[in-house]
Design an enzyme around this catalytic site. Sequence first.
Site, PDB file in Angstrom:
ATOM      1  N   ASN A   9       0.861  -1.190   0.000  1.00 24.43           N
ATOM      2  CA  ASN A   9       0.000   0.000   0.000  1.00 24.43           C
ATOM      3  C   ASN A   9       0.897   1.240   0.000  1.00 24.43           C
ATOM      4  O   ASN A   9       1.512   1.560   1.011  1.00 24.43           O
ATOM      5  CB  ASN A   9      -0.886  -0.044   1.264  1.00 24.43           C
ATOM      6  CG  ASN A   9      -1.666   1.242   1.462  1.00 24.43           C
ATOM      7  OD1 ASN A   9      -1.797   2.058   0.551  1.00 24.43           O
ATOM      8  ND2 ASN A   9      -2.183   1.420   2.667  1.00 24.43           N
ATOM      9  N   LYS A  11       0.030   4.266  -0.218  1.00 23.00           N
ATOM     10  CA  LYS A  11      -0.636   5.428   0.402  1.00 23.00           C
ATOM     11  C   LYS A  11      -0.502   6.664  -0.501  1.00 23.00           C
ATOM     12  O   LYS A  11      -0.440   6.522  -1.716  1.00 23.00           O
ATOM     13  CB  LYS A  11      -0.096   5.677   1.808  1.00 23.00           C
ATOM     14  CG  LYS A  11      -0.073   4.408   2.646  1.00 23.00           C
ATOM     15  CD  LYS A  11       0.150   4.684   4.089  1.00 23.00           C
ATOM     16  CE  LYS A  11       0.290   3.365   4.820  1.00 23.00           C
ATOM     17  NZ  LYS A  11       0.276   3.510   6.262  1.00 23.00           N
ATOM     18  N   HIS A  94      -9.179   0.640   5.436  1.00 26.01           N
ATOM     19  CA  HIS A  94      -7.859   0.870   6.038  1.00 26.01           C
ATOM     20  C   HIS A  94      -8.026   1.795   7.248  1.00 26.01           C
ATOM     21  O   HIS A  94      -8.868   2.687   7.234  1.00 26.01           O
ATOM     22  CB  HIS A  94      -6.904   1.475   5.004  1.00 26.01           C
ATOM     23  CG  HIS A  94      -5.494   1.531   5.497  1.00 26.01           C
ATOM     24  ND1 HIS A  94      -5.048   2.532   6.332  1.00 26.01           N
ATOM     25  CD2 HIS A  94      -4.438   0.690   5.310  1.00 26.01           C
ATOM     26  CE1 HIS A  94      -3.774   2.307   6.631  1.00 26.01           C
ATOM     27  NE2 HIS A  94      -3.382   1.195   6.020  1.00 26.01           N
ATOM     28  N   GLU A  96      -6.511   4.288   8.223  1.00 27.51           N
ATOM     29  CA  GLU A  96      -6.431   5.725   7.934  1.00 27.51           C
ATOM     30  C   GLU A  96      -7.737   6.236   7.343  1.00 27.51           C
ATOM     31  O   GLU A  96      -8.127   7.379   7.572  1.00 27.51           O
ATOM     32  CB  GLU A  96      -5.232   5.996   7.004  1.00 27.51           C
ATOM     33  CG  GLU A  96      -3.917   5.823   7.759  1.00 27.51           C
ATOM     34  CD  GLU A  96      -2.748   5.349   6.915  1.00 27.51           C
ATOM     35  OE1 GLU A  96      -2.793   5.471   5.679  1.00 27.51           O
ATOM     36  OE2 GLU A  96      -1.780   4.835   7.517  1.00 27.51           O
ATOM     37  N   GLU A 166      -4.631  -5.340  10.973  1.00 25.63           N
ATOM     38  CA  GLU A 166      -3.602  -4.310  11.123  1.00 25.63           C
ATOM     39  C   GLU A 166      -3.817  -3.560  12.432  1.00 25.63           C
ATOM     40  O   GLU A 166      -4.630  -2.628  12.490  1.00 25.63           O
ATOM     41  CB  GLU A 166      -3.690  -3.305   9.973  1.00 25.63           C
ATOM     42  CG  GLU A 166      -3.491  -3.922   8.612  1.00 25.63           C
ATOM     43  CD  GLU A 166      -3.064  -2.862   7.609  1.00 25.63           C
ATOM     44  OE1 GLU A 166      -1.935  -2.953   7.115  1.00 25.63           O
ATOM     45  OE2 GLU A 166      -3.842  -1.931   7.354  1.00 25.63           O
ATOM     46  N   GLY A 172       2.995   2.141  10.697  1.00 20.57           N
ATOM     47  CA  GLY A 172       3.870   3.297  10.480  1.00 20.57           C
ATOM     48  C   GLY A 172       4.637   3.709  11.723  1.00 20.57           C
ATOM     49  O   GLY A 172       5.262   4.766  11.758  1.00 20.57           O
ATOM     50  N   SER A 212       4.127  -2.250  10.311  1.00 23.37           N
ATOM     51  CA  SER A 212       5.594  -2.240  10.431  1.00 23.37           C
ATOM     52  C   SER A 212       6.226  -3.581  10.080  1.00 23.37           C
ATOM     53  O   SER A 212       7.216  -4.000  10.692  1.00 23.37           O
ATOM     54  CB  SER A 212       6.023  -1.778  11.828  1.00 23.37           C
ATOM     55  OG  SER A 212       5.589  -0.448  12.049  1.00 23.37           O
TER      56      SER A 212
HETATM   57  C1  PEP Z   1      -0.408  -0.022   6.290  1.00 26.55           C
HETATM   58  O1  PEP Z   1      -0.599   1.167   6.266  1.00 26.55           O
HETATM   59  O2  PEP Z   1      -1.250  -0.803   5.816  1.00 26.55           O
HETATM   60  C2  PEP Z   1       0.813  -0.495   6.926  1.00 26.55           C
HETATM   61  C3  PEP Z   1       0.881  -1.742   7.287  1.00 26.55           C
HETATM   62  O3  PEP Z   1       1.826   0.420   7.083  1.00 26.55           O
HETATM   63  P1  PEP Z   1       3.313   0.144   7.645  1.00 26.55           P
HETATM   64  O4  PEP Z   1       3.793  -1.126   7.011  1.00 26.55           O
HETATM   65  O5  PEP Z   1       4.096   1.333   7.222  1.00 26.55           O
HETATM   66  O6  PEP Z   1       3.185   0.013   9.118  1.00 26.55           O
END
Ligand code: PEP
Length: 249
Positions: A9, A11, A94, A96, A166, A172, A212
């Site tokens: 992703n 973003k 997601h 966000e 997640e 992040g 992460s």
């Molecule tokens: C995400 O936004 O779906 C995500 C997993 O981000 P990150 O890997 O940067 O934590």
Amino acid sequence: MRKKIVAGNWKMNKVHADAINLATEVIGSSYDGSVNLIVIPPAVFVSEITKIAASSKVAVGVQNTSQFEAGAYTGELCTAMIKSVGAQYALVGHSERRAYFNERNEVLAAKVKQVLKDELTPIYCCGEMLEEREKGNHFNLVKTQIKEGLFHLDSSQILNCVIAYEPVWAIGTGVTASSDQAQEMHAFIRELLTDKYGADTAQSISILYGGSCKPSNAKELFLNKDVDGGLIGGASLNTSDFIAIANSF
Ligand code: PEP
């Protein structure tokens, strides 16, 4: 056998030249092919990237879709448009989108329906915030997200879905859920699916971990029996990291 999936992703990152460059690198790179690789760029680049990916094993997805079919919804992109430019997957819910765009389970349920109607595969995201985990409310929260976002589907529809767990506190932040924490929640989600749809169906649905995930921890996470791959944010912006994660099974 469940599909192994690694999805990146991107973003709201990359301008045109950089996006095309990254897609071209990922598509041209050597990954062992045992995993379904998906790139999820900003929507404005999807049409061009699906053309670059056309004769490869890499699939393309979008980060968001409208819950509406078509019409007077300024600024939105509907699933028919997304399908028409060759994308195959759509993220739904997601964290966000939930946090900054106020997307609730009810709207996400409508998005999932619309995504399936146009024969795209939804990657339905769920996961708790840190305070919910600290209160011990994380299982309840995820249960509600899954029930309200997905359980309006029948068995044949749910089989066309992918779920991504997640934990918001891991996205992040550089803090990854431990392998045990990931497995525990994935097993819980699969149990919810088993109760609703039966074991055969539940065993066929891929559940990805996101938060992460990077080359140094992907292998340990993917070794868990209910972790079928990853939804990758930051590390998907770097080709060698993304491919190293894809090669971590
Ligand atoms: C995400 O936004 O779906 C995500 C997993 O981000 P990150 O890997 O940067 O934590």
